[in-house]
Design a protein around this motif. Structure first.
Motif, PDB file in Angstrom:
ATOM      1  N   PHE A  19      25.171  -2.812  65.387  1.00  0.00           N
ATOM      2  CA  PHE A  19      26.539  -2.392  65.095  1.00  0.00           C
ATOM      3  C   PHE A  19      27.057  -3.196  63.912  1.00  0.00           C
ATOM      4  O   PHE A  19      26.843  -4.415  63.840  1.00  0.00           O
ATOM      5  CB  PHE A  19      27.452  -2.640  66.313  1.00  0.00           C
ATOM      6  N   LEU A  20      27.742  -2.496  62.992  1.00  0.00           N
ATOM      7  CA  LEU A  20      28.358  -3.163  61.839  1.00  0.00           C
ATOM      8  C   LEU A  20      29.861  -2.917  61.848  1.00  0.00           C
ATOM      9  O   LEU A  20      30.309  -1.788  62.113  1.00  0.00           O
ATOM     10  CB  LEU A  20      27.793  -2.590  60.531  1.00  0.00           C
ATOM     11  N   ALA A  21      30.630  -3.959  61.535  1.00  0.00           N
ATOM     12  CA  ALA A  21      32.088  -3.816  61.394  1.00  0.00           C
ATOM     13  C   ALA A  21      32.448  -3.846  59.919  1.00  0.00           C
ATOM     14  O   ALA A  21      31.596  -4.132  59.060  1.00  0.00           O
ATOM     15  CB  ALA A  21      32.785  -4.947  62.140  1.00  0.00           C
ATOM     16  N   ASN A  22      33.719  -3.544  59.621  1.00  0.00           N
ATOM     17  CA  ASN A  22      34.258  -3.551  58.242  1.00  0.00           C
ATOM     18  C   ASN A  22      33.590  -2.525  57.336  1.00  0.00           C
ATOM     19  O   ASN A  22      33.353  -2.793  56.160  1.00  0.00           O
ATOM     20  CB  ASN A  22      34.109  -4.938  57.584  1.00  0.00           C
ATOM     21  N   ILE A  23      33.278  -1.369  57.880  1.00  0.00           N
ATOM     22  CA  ILE A  23      32.668  -0.319  57.064  1.00  0.00           C
ATOM     23  C   ILE A  23      33.766   0.625  56.562  1.00  0.00           C
ATOM     24  O   ILE A  23      34.646   1.029  57.332  1.00  0.00           O
ATOM     25  CB  ILE A  23      31.630   0.485  57.900  1.00  0.00           C
ATOM     26  N   ASP A  24      33.694   0.956  55.288  1.00  0.00           N
ATOM     27  CA  ASP A  24      34.597   1.963  54.724  1.00  0.00           C
ATOM     28  C   ASP A  24      33.953   3.322  55.028  1.00  0.00           C
ATOM     29  O   ASP A  24      33.126   3.834  54.266  1.00  0.00           O
ATOM     30  CB  ASP A  24      34.734   1.710  53.212  1.00  0.00           C
ATOM     31  N   VAL A  25      34.342   3.869  56.171  1.00  0.00           N
ATOM     32  CA  VAL A  25      33.645   5.048  56.695  1.00  0.00           C
ATOM     33  C   VAL A  25      33.826   6.253  55.778  1.00  0.00           C
ATOM     34  O   VAL A  25      32.878   7.028  55.559  1.00  0.00           O
ATOM     35  CB  VAL A  25      34.143   5.340  58.134  1.00  0.00           C
TER      36      VAL A  25
END
Ligand code: FAD
Length: 424
Positions: free
Chosen positions: A187-193
């Motif tokens: 899991f990755l956080a801080n993604i500009d989806v």
């Protein structure tokens, strides 16, 4: 050392998708049920390995819902709590239900305990004793020491068919190089989806190929995927591929864990360096343990085949429907996909849950009796839960009617399942 002794009606071994539903259905019939799990949470591949999407509720092409009963009831709880959402036709597998993994652990626990089953974590099913085709007891190992549990019916939902194999039931297992590969989910956080979504799956795959060609990165699988989760800016990635591992060999499995974490670091480096939207990403979690797709497949009274899957075959003893494509994560850079023809689904027969030679044992989940290819379809989570419900219900009926599982009149089991909103 003193061995503690315990008696139950139904002993369910393994608390993954299949074991949870087996325990719920057996306990709802008023039986004394013990559910044993080696980890500290329920869900197995559904939670501890970080996989967060139920596939198999819908046929991929027709979008017809073909799984009801307990699995649908549990999925509804997640949807109603706004902790899940439907993702339409993702990567060829059809509509999936992506959920909050932490909430699923709680939903599973509540359902098992409310049904009246007893739950035992951090406990490993080890020895299995049998006599004349019946299991006489299973020995559990935990911090307390050894506990010998005697049950009327045993349900093997270990995913690996540990209990059936130790009871002497026949099984098949591919060579390590032919077994489906293992994956560490991350899991990755801080993604500009929004930005990340501008890169199609094909373009992402192209970037992986280019990265490998450059010699700056080593990415064993070139068509892995990522998707959004119920949490803003957090994505789940299924990219890692560890091949050539027999996960029933603990030494090989240990190497796989090490390799899976190493690959995770490499994929994260690639995503941050090469894929728009991932620049500020932070790795916030990996699977508690690496995801295992296939090990032992028990040899049952019937072996489900690739031909059955493709033809959409129906059986008189069908206890669950499955429309999931064959999704064979073979070794190498790609995955083999084959779709169910006709109206898009087939039956999993009850006989595929009955190991040859052992009378008071039933299996459910990914260790069902199927060929390698058929298992690569039937292993989907909605089907594993549906098999679990059928196994628990069959155990309850067998005890109530004083009949061996194999001798249960099929009409009795199928009518009972229909009364539980199971779609057949
Ligand atoms: C990487 C990966 C990605 C996947 N992606 C998807 C997807 O997106 N959608 C989908 O629908 N399906 C997916 N699947 C398939 C699906 O998740 C699994 O096939 C299914 O959940 C298996 O459920 P199960 O209950 O049969 O086995 P498992 O989930 O393996 O559960 C077995 C449980 O038994 C416990 N156990 C094992 N041995 C013992 C023992 N001796 N004593 C006590 N406890 C024991 C384990 O800890 C575990 O909790 C994926 C699988 C993997 C590995």
């Amino acid at each position: 050392m003193t061995t503690i002794k315990k008696n139950v009606d139904v002993l369910v071994l393994g608390g993954g998708a299949a074991g949870v539903c087996a325990a719920i259905s057996a306990a709802r019939s008023g039986l004394k049920v013990l559910l044993v799990e080696s980890q500290g949470c329920l869900g197995g591949s559904r939670t501890a390995t970080g996989v967060d999407t139920f596939y198999g509720f819908y046929t991929p092409k027709q979008q017809q819902r073909i799984v009801g009963g307990i699995p649908w009831e549990l999925a509804q709880q997640l949807l109603n709590a706004n902790a899940a959402f439907e993702r339409r036709n993702t990567y060829g597998a059809g509509t999936g239900i992506t959920y909050d993994v932490e909430l699923l652990k709680v939903v599973y626990e509540n359902a098992v305990l409310t049904a009246g089953a007893e739950l035992l974590y951090h406990t490993y099913a080890s020895l299995v004793h049998q006599s004349e085709g019946n299991i006489t007891n299973v020995v559990l190992a935990n911090k307390q020491g050894l506990t010998e549990v005697t049950a009327k019916i045993y349900v093997d939902t270990t995913g690996d068919g540990d209990i059936a194999a130790r009871a002497g039931a026949p099984f098949e297992k591919c060579d390590a190089n032919e077994l489906q590969s293992l994956s560490t989910i991350f899991f990755l956080a801080n993604i500009d989806v929004e930005t990340a979504r501008t890169i199609s799956h094909a373009e992402l795959s192209g970037k992986m190929k280019a990265a490998n060609r450059s010699g700056d990165y080593v990415l064993p699988r070139e068509e892995g995927s990522w998707h959004v989760t119920p949490h803003s800016g957090i994505i789940q990635a299924n990219m890692v591929r560890v091949s050539g591992i027999d996960a029933t060999d603990p030494y090989a499995l240990t190497l796989a864990e090490v390799e899976g974490r190493k690959q995770t670091q490499e994929y994260v480096r690639f995503l941050k360096d090469c894929v728009p939207g991932f620049e500020n990403g932070s790795l916030i979690g990996t699977s508690h343990y690496i995801g295992v797709r296939e090990t032992r497949r028990i040899t049952g009274e019937y072996q489900l085949t690739e031909e059955d899957v493709i033809a959409g075959r129906r059986f008189d003893d069908g206890i669950a429907c499955c429309g999931a494509p064959i999704e064979d994560h073979r070794a190498g850079a790609d995955t083999r996909w084959v779709y169910v023809q006709g109206d898009g689904y087939y039956h999993i027969p009850f006989r595929s849950l009955l190991p040859q030679g052992i009378d008071n044992l039933i299996v459910a989940g990914r260790c069902l009796s199927a060929t390698h290819s058929a298992q690569a379809s039937a292993r989907n989570s909605a089907q594993c839960m549906a098999m679990g419900q059928a196994a628990g219900t069959a155990a309850a009926l067998s005890i109530a009617h004083g009949k061996a599982i194999r001798q249960l009149p099929m009409i009795l089991l199928l009518n009972k399942l229909r009364s539980q909103d199971v779609i057949l």
